[in-house]
Design an enzyme around this catalytic site. Structure first.
Site, PDB file in Angstrom:
ATOM      1  N   GLU B 304       9.152 -15.967  -6.269  1.00  0.00           N
ATOM      2  CA  GLU B 304      10.071 -15.282  -5.032  1.00  0.00           C
ATOM      3  C   GLU B 304      10.902 -16.271  -5.470  1.00  0.00           C
ATOM      4  O   GLU B 304      11.555 -15.831  -3.974  1.00  0.00           O
ATOM      5  CB  GLU B 304       8.986 -15.048  -4.439  1.00  0.00           C
ATOM      6  CG  GLU B 304       8.042 -14.007  -4.058  1.00  0.00           C
ATOM      7  CD  GLU B 304       7.136 -13.918  -3.021  1.00  0.00           C
ATOM      8  OE1 GLU B 304       8.008 -14.650  -1.681  1.00  0.00           O
ATOM      9  OE2 GLU B 304       5.901 -13.384  -2.690  1.00  0.00           O
ATOM     10  N   ALA B 305      11.885 -16.857  -5.996  1.00  0.00           N
ATOM     11  CA  ALA B 305      12.766 -18.046  -5.531  1.00  0.00           C
ATOM     12  C   ALA B 305      12.683 -19.034  -4.327  1.00  0.00           C
ATOM     13  O   ALA B 305      13.493 -19.544  -4.243  1.00  0.00           O
ATOM     14  CB  ALA B 305      13.697 -17.431  -5.198  1.00  0.00           C
TER      15      ALA B 305
END
Lengths: 338, 338
Positions: B304-305
């Site tokens: 998800e970064a």
């Protein structure tokens, strides 16, 4: 004064405030149902649970975050142990006041209130190679300043220091209380050359000889071989413990400052985390001694609470995830093996 | 489309935009005169200089920071390689839109704009154990989506992904392009058990056999053995390079996504830094392969970064110090050996 004698500190350390296991348990259960694989936020999860434990609430807050930077001067500077002249200590206090130092920028970025506390800059500790750095009264006074610096309303405290020559003082405490000789603990500090490094080692070996009679007494070592800003950090950590305020320790000097307390009571750091590991030689070994796993490892070696201040940002993110994420049920996301 | 063929990407990688050595030099000189011992801010100094280099100014900015999260589905999920069912991918997109995921909280904390880009979730890649994951056109389409996601005005881009089963795809690319067999690259992803781990390894070994004819061609591997979100990350990294936008890479999947580009041109990651090292098995080895030293190591493995998003906070602090600190002259602080 909070502590009228060294015995008062010893008694305090025998009866420490504890975290809230109920709040920690509730926070840990919450982490299990947030929309992520359990454990996948790694240390962010542990940090949120730790904040919950010490703040005594399942959903902790970071509304009031303080950074305390204690500042003092050191007689041992006369031994040629620093690359900078001692007047830099007072000049940096002016720089802190003017907003020009690294910690000013980091405190602003981290949304923290910065408290810089200079302690008798015109009265350096004595040269510890030939006499006691402080007498008991001077030491207790510095501890008291630190104790009183912790704000009443404080969700998190980061502690750090500034003081020309104080990596020598920190290495001194480590060598005195953990052994291994000067070489194990001495580093280049602000950047001394090989001759400066040799002078640091020599000063420490000389002091170890001169003070050999007190090395078995952690608080006597903290007074006789320590520094005012280190004593103040110990005082602040004690005050934070009393109020169940979580603490982020900064680098080598700030960590060495609590070593005498750890020798009195090994659980004294339960409310503390290591903000970072410094590039200063002895810090990694000292953290290992304390079984503290640093949050950051960025080759920093500035002091000023800069590493601890940076770690506040990680706590803010950990808290935002813990408090703000949806649960699987709330979000309508299928749980694992579903 | 930015790239009409794989050859267009190959040509792009032969003629990459470069950083501004003049701005980097000016920033490095500035770091030498700020009120701290030279080098004492460690990697914060290097990061400020890196930002200056790619932004082309001595005093970089972080006014417009974007986080791009690319999302896709994977046919290989049919091989039982994930602890979660594939419908979680779309459910998480809804969770991102509702603000309930970890990256929503981290983006808010980091002051970054979050762009979630689902790519044909109802059209998973094919099961790469028995045919090509994507044909060339599908691959180029995904690259193009990534390329076009990078905002015109962007001071810093963090890239990440979400997609059930995509640690298998990432391990696939690593095994195909770096060798060492499936075991070197396979990890537990979102938390598969030992049987799931064995199925991941088996899927990769089967695919390596099936696709053995294309393993020498990095872009053919990216298409035939990759995923749409990985292709989009590669596209975003190429667009950022063209615009000289510095990039933070996230974890194992996001890093594996650029591996085909690195095999084409080793300097392709000069404008990138590794936000963190994931707990997912293969990431540390892959970063070592790239000679990227991760900024954080917090045992995270969410994707998800989230790790790259967290690292934005460190860049903000680095920038605040670089731009906001006083020089020795400005502050009237004596320089070393003064």
């Amino acid at each position: 004064m909070q502590f009228a004698s060294l015995d008062d500190i010893r008694a305090f350390c025998r009866d420490l405030a504890r975290g809230d296991a109920g709040a920690a348990g509730a926070a840990a259960r919450r982490q299990q149902v947030l929309t992520k694989p359990p454990g996948s936020l790694g240390r962010l999860e542990e940090l949120a649970i730790w904040l919950a434990c010490w703040q005594g609430r399942e959903l902790p807050r970071l509304d009031h975050v303080a950074i305390a930077v204690f500042v003092a001067n050191h007689g041992v500077v006369a031994r040629g142990v620093s690359a900078y002249p001692p007047e830099v200590t007072a000049q940096m206090v002016a720089n802190f006041a003017g907003g020009g130092a690294a910690i000013n920028q980091i405190a602003k970025t981290a949304g923290a209130e910065l408290r810089v506390v200079p302690i008798e800059l015109d009265r350096p500790t004595h040269d510890l190679t030939v006499r006691s750095a402080m007498d008991e009264e001077e030491f207790l006074h510095a501890v008291d300043i630190g104790y009183r610096t912790v704000p009443e309303r404080c969700d998190l405290l980061a502690v750090g220091e500034m003081g020309i020559a104080n990596t020598t003082t920190a290495a001194m405490l480590c060598a005195a209380l953990l052994g291994g000789g000067a070489s194990r603990w001495v580093g280049r500090g602000t950047g001394v050359d090989d001759e400066g490094l040799a002078r640091k080692r020599a000063a420490i070996e000389a002091a170890l000889g001169f003070h050999r009679g007190i090395l078995g007494d952690p608080l006597a070592v903290a007074a006789g071989l320590g520094g005012r800003e280190l004593a103040a950090i110990a005082g602040a950590v004690l005050a934070a413990r009393q109020r169940r305020t979580p603490v982020l320790l900064d680098g080598f000097v700030a960590t060495a400052a609590v070593l005498p307390l750890v020798r009195l009571q090994s659980s004294i750091l339960d409310h503390c985390r290591a903000g970072h590991v410094s590039a200063e030689a002895g810090h990694r070994a000292l953290l290992r001694e304390f079984r503290l796993d640093p949050l950051l490892d960025l080759g920093m070696r500035l002091g000023e609470a800069s590493g601890a201040g940076l770690a506040i940002l990680l706590l803010r993110a950990a808290l935002a995830c813990h408090n703000g994420m949806a649960t699987f049920t709330e979000a309508g996301v299928s749980d694992r093996d579903g």
